[in-house]
Design a protein around this motif. Sequence first.
Motif, mmCIF file in Angstrom:
data_model
loop_
_atom_site.group_PDB
_atom_site.id
_atom_site.type_symbol
_atom_site.label_atom_id
_atom_site.label_comp_id
_atom_site.label_asym_id
_atom_site.label_seq_id
_atom_site.Cartn_x
_atom_site.Cartn_y
_atom_site.Cartn_z
ATOM 1 N N SER A 336 36.389 60.255 80.414
ATOM 2 C CA SER A 336 37.519 59.788 80.877
ATOM 3 C C SER A 336 38.630 59.560 80.189
ATOM 4 O O SER A 336 39.849 59.605 80.473
ATOM 5 C CB SER A 336 37.018 58.614 82.125
ATOM 6 O OG SER A 336 38.155 57.930 82.365
ATOM 7 N N ASN A 337 38.234 58.588 79.100
ATOM 8 C CA ASN A 337 39.292 58.298 77.879
ATOM 9 C C ASN A 337 39.805 59.670 77.206
ATOM 10 O O ASN A 337 40.916 59.650 76.908
ATOM 11 C CB ASN A 337 38.659 57.550 76.903
ATOM 12 C CG ASN A 337 38.442 56.166 77.474
ATOM 13 O OD1 ASN A 337 38.899 55.665 78.271
ATOM 14 N ND2 ASN A 337 36.974 55.372 76.938
ATOM 15 N N HIS A 384 33.868 71.841 79.399
ATOM 16 C CA HIS A 384 33.375 70.561 80.097
ATOM 17 C C HIS A 384 33.923 70.503 81.486
ATOM 18 O O HIS A 384 33.255 70.611 82.660
ATOM 19 C CB HIS A 384 33.515 69.425 79.272
ATOM 20 C CG HIS A 384 33.072 68.114 80.201
ATOM 21 N ND1 HIS A 384 31.673 67.767 80.410
ATOM 22 C CD2 HIS A 384 33.877 67.380 80.828
ATOM 23 C CE1 HIS A 384 31.681 66.675 81.113
ATOM 24 N NE2 HIS A 384 32.885 66.355 81.462
ATOM 25 N N HIS A 385 35.318 70.635 81.418
ATOM 26 C CA HIS A 385 35.913 70.352 82.855
ATOM 27 C C HIS A 385 35.879 71.453 83.668
ATOM 28 O O HIS A 385 36.272 71.313 84.711
ATOM 29 C CB HIS A 385 37.366 69.858 82.453
ATOM 30 C CG HIS A 385 37.187 68.369 81.861
ATOM 31 N ND1 HIS A 385 37.507 68.285 80.579
ATOM 32 C CD2 HIS A 385 37.223 67.326 82.482
ATOM 33 C CE1 HIS A 385 37.304 66.970 80.410
ATOM 34 N NE2 HIS A 385 37.344 66.178 81.549
ATOM 35 N N ASN A 390 36.923 70.000 87.476
ATOM 36 C CA ASN A 390 38.135 68.900 87.332
ATOM 37 C C ASN A 390 39.428 69.586 86.871
ATOM 38 O O ASN A 390 39.579 69.899 85.668
ATOM 39 C CB ASN A 390 37.851 67.889 86.275
ATOM 40 C CG ASN A 390 38.962 66.718 86.412
ATOM 41 O OD1 ASN A 390 40.001 67.054 86.481
ATOM 42 N ND2 ASN A 390 38.308 65.515 86.084
ATOM 43 N N GLU A 391 40.271 70.029 87.971
ATOM 44 C CA GLU A 391 41.211 71.290 87.816
ATOM 45 C C GLU A 391 42.372 70.542 87.186
ATOM 46 O O GLU A 391 43.183 71.228 86.482
ATOM 47 C CB GLU A 391 41.432 71.779 89.207
ATOM 48 C CG GLU A 391 40.720 72.667 89.664
ATOM 49 C CD GLU A 391 40.726 73.173 90.918
ATOM 50 O OE1 GLU A 391 41.730 72.670 91.670
ATOM 51 O OE2 GLU A 391 40.140 74.079 91.553
ATOM 52 N N THR A 392 42.547 69.151 87.230
ATOM 53 C CA THR A 392 43.706 68.596 86.685
ATOM 54 C C THR A 392 43.512 68.490 85.145
ATOM 55 O O THR A 392 44.506 69.048 84.224
ATOM 56 C CB THR A 392 43.878 67.041 87.189
ATOM 57 O OG1 THR A 392 43.991 67.055 88.679
ATOM 58 C CG2 THR A 392 45.089 66.479 86.567
ATOM 59 N N ALA A 393 42.310 68.118 84.742
ATOM 60 C CA ALA A 393 41.955 68.117 83.191
ATOM 61 C C ALA A 393 42.152 69.369 82.672
ATOM 62 O O ALA A 393 42.555 69.689 81.451
ATOM 63 C CB ALA A 393 40.626 67.337 83.047
ATOM 64 N N LEU A 394 41.601 70.409 83.297
ATOM 65 C CA LEU A 394 41.401 71.826 82.902
ATOM 66 C C LEU A 394 43.065 72.421 82.517
ATOM 67 O O LEU A 394 43.026 72.928 81.726
ATOM 68 C CB LEU A 394 40.823 72.678 83.828
ATOM 69 C CG LEU A 394 40.296 74.006 83.750
ATOM 70 C CD1 LEU A 394 39.376 74.076 82.206
ATOM 71 C CD2 LEU A 394 39.496 74.800 84.749
ATOM 72 N N PRO A 431 49.921 74.896 89.257
ATOM 73 C CA PRO A 431 49.984 74.528 87.778
ATOM 74 C C PRO A 431 49.032 74.673 87.146
ATOM 75 O O PRO A 431 49.076 75.132 85.858
ATOM 76 C CB PRO A 431 50.110 72.866 88.137
ATOM 77 C CG PRO A 431 50.485 72.637 89.474
ATOM 78 C CD PRO A 431 49.927 73.879 90.337
ATOM 79 N N LEU A 432 47.573 74.831 87.678
ATOM 80 C CA LEU A 432 46.426 75.427 86.799
ATOM 81 C C LEU A 432 46.626 76.771 86.535
ATOM 82 O O LEU A 432 46.380 77.158 85.144
ATOM 83 C CB LEU A 432 45.183 75.162 87.666
ATOM 84 C CG LEU A 432 43.753 75.432 86.912
ATOM 85 C CD1 LEU A 432 43.604 75.265 85.614
ATOM 86 C CD2 LEU A 432 42.576 75.367 87.809
#
Length: 651
Positions: A336-337, A384-385, A390-394, A431-432
């Motif tokens: 998360s961080n 990992h993402h 987790n599409e936003t983090a990816l 965006p992804l």
Amino acid sequence: MPAVFVQNSATSSPTQSIDVLNAAAVKWILETADNPDVITIAAALVPDVQWPVKFDASTMLAQLRDTFLGCFEDTQYGQPKLVYRGRERAIACGRAFVHMYIERRSIQGRPVLPHGSYGPGSLSGPASPAVDTQWLLWVQHDDPELSFICDLILELVLDVGMVTPLSLRATKIPDSYLEWMSHSLPHCLIQPQYAKFWRRRSLDTITRLLVDPLPPSGILANCLMTACLLLDQSVERHDILVVDKSQSVKALLSALLQKMQSIVGKQTIQVQTHDSTTMYSLALLGPISIVLQDAEFQQIAHDCDMPGWAQRLCQSLVQSVSHQPNRRKARERVWSNARAALRLSVAAGNIGSNDRAATWDPQLLRSRAPPTADCDWLIDFIDHHHRVVNETALADGFRVMSTRKDVGDRSKIATYVDALVFALGTDKPHPLCRAALRAAHAGRRKLASFDDDTMSAPLRSKLSTALRSVVTAELNNKEADIELVGRHDMRYLQIILAFTPSVPWMDQLVEDGHLTSCIAIARDLESFKLFPLTDQLAVYLLSMIWLLRRHSDSSAAATAEPELSDDLYRWLVNLAWGFAARSHKLPSFSEFHIQDVIHPLTELTIQRVAQDPDFVTEDLKSQIKRTFNHLTDRTSQSSRRMQLASLIGNT
């Protein structure tokens, strides 16, 4: 109406005068009025008044308290009940009381209030302030705003927060109170006996206020000042007292960013998870990234090297995950961080934002964060993402990868390509998808350089199919921004052009029908006229059409492919050579390299001129000659250039 000068912490002189409500007039009304409606009107003004540092507020506070308590009536069981139409008065007087009480407490210590006249004890004579307020313990109301005010007045007057944390019935500040309470938070944090009690509320308020769109600048300044105090950054008391802090936003933001870096480390990152200031710094990454998305504040982020620092922090966090092998919650907290850190880097560095210019303009490459030497940690982040979807983090991971010309260690290439193929899916958010295409574009030469042992045939097939699918989907999207589609096509063409020196890759491109895609883009280009993008697209389209058709013709499995009309060829060739003739004027950071396309462009032109001598115009002759004159490489394929020069000279 008097003007009050607000002192800027960065200077020793007044920098701005603000016309404020007449504090003396409001104070006089609150102390002398006996009409509850008049008191309510004056109470609503209290949070907006720039109050003097030193004045006796006890009578005014008592009036606000008594008017607030007067909004409740006693019942036969001693339980307060809100009187008919008393809510508006209770909210206004309660908020004014809390605001003034907290501010006066931070300046002069706890205010001493005279005895009041409300509460259970009022039947037998005046009650003490504590008894008056304790009556609120029995308020039962399903109104969260009113309940919060009652609880907060109890907490302040009884001073319970100094000894034992009070568990409020409304555990969070109601949304409608966030902006109003933001001014009081710094006052609570500068007093050690109350700070511990208010830190969680402060962090919660910052997180809920600093969202897109950002709150007004005065509220933003309150949040930034509160964040500074959470990290033990010293703030002058007179700056805290200023009601409108909007002029201090940039100074506060700069101080906060530098404090975050000093806590975690500027070059060598040390994440001490047991340290409270470190934990608050990590918790503030998300809210601060929202602030740094605003173009107004990105220069401050650049001056503080926030994009690079946030990437180093993310790298340290990703690499630390392996130290938590059997602690699921600890690993989730680290991830998360890490997500928040990378989001901050993307926001602060304006990397691949949704804005058209920021997404595609190569000039912005100069101001982006210098990449760290190692990007394997970034591949781990992306992997990992991808696995947890987790599409936003990816998307953030691919945005940062787009600033590199690398794809990580060979051992991770299968993992990386799988994530790219997933993100390039036609069912994925734009965006992804566009971030993944930019990442593939940045690493295109490295991807093309791998042998079959590293880039296996199945991997080539998956990536090739994904690239063709995504460009086809863009062509069929009639609602898409035409310029974004054009630049999307440009990246696609540059990617597959980088693959053409490899025979296995050429076989794959021909097999998957990329020639058909190039023909479709060329036909679509007739309705797309945006200088110089159209001209540059023409260069790459003609080059790829010639390369793919030549390879297809030499293939044993050659099939009939669609063709362009003579008029379209003539138009594209003129555009392409016109751009090539001007290409020497492009800046050094441009993605265009004439050496990549001069050979196929020359060959295609020879082919067209040989078929139709009237193909050449005087303008085309001039453009071809100017292009050849500016070439720095005069040996490679020089015989073919001489042949073209001869052909156009004889027409």
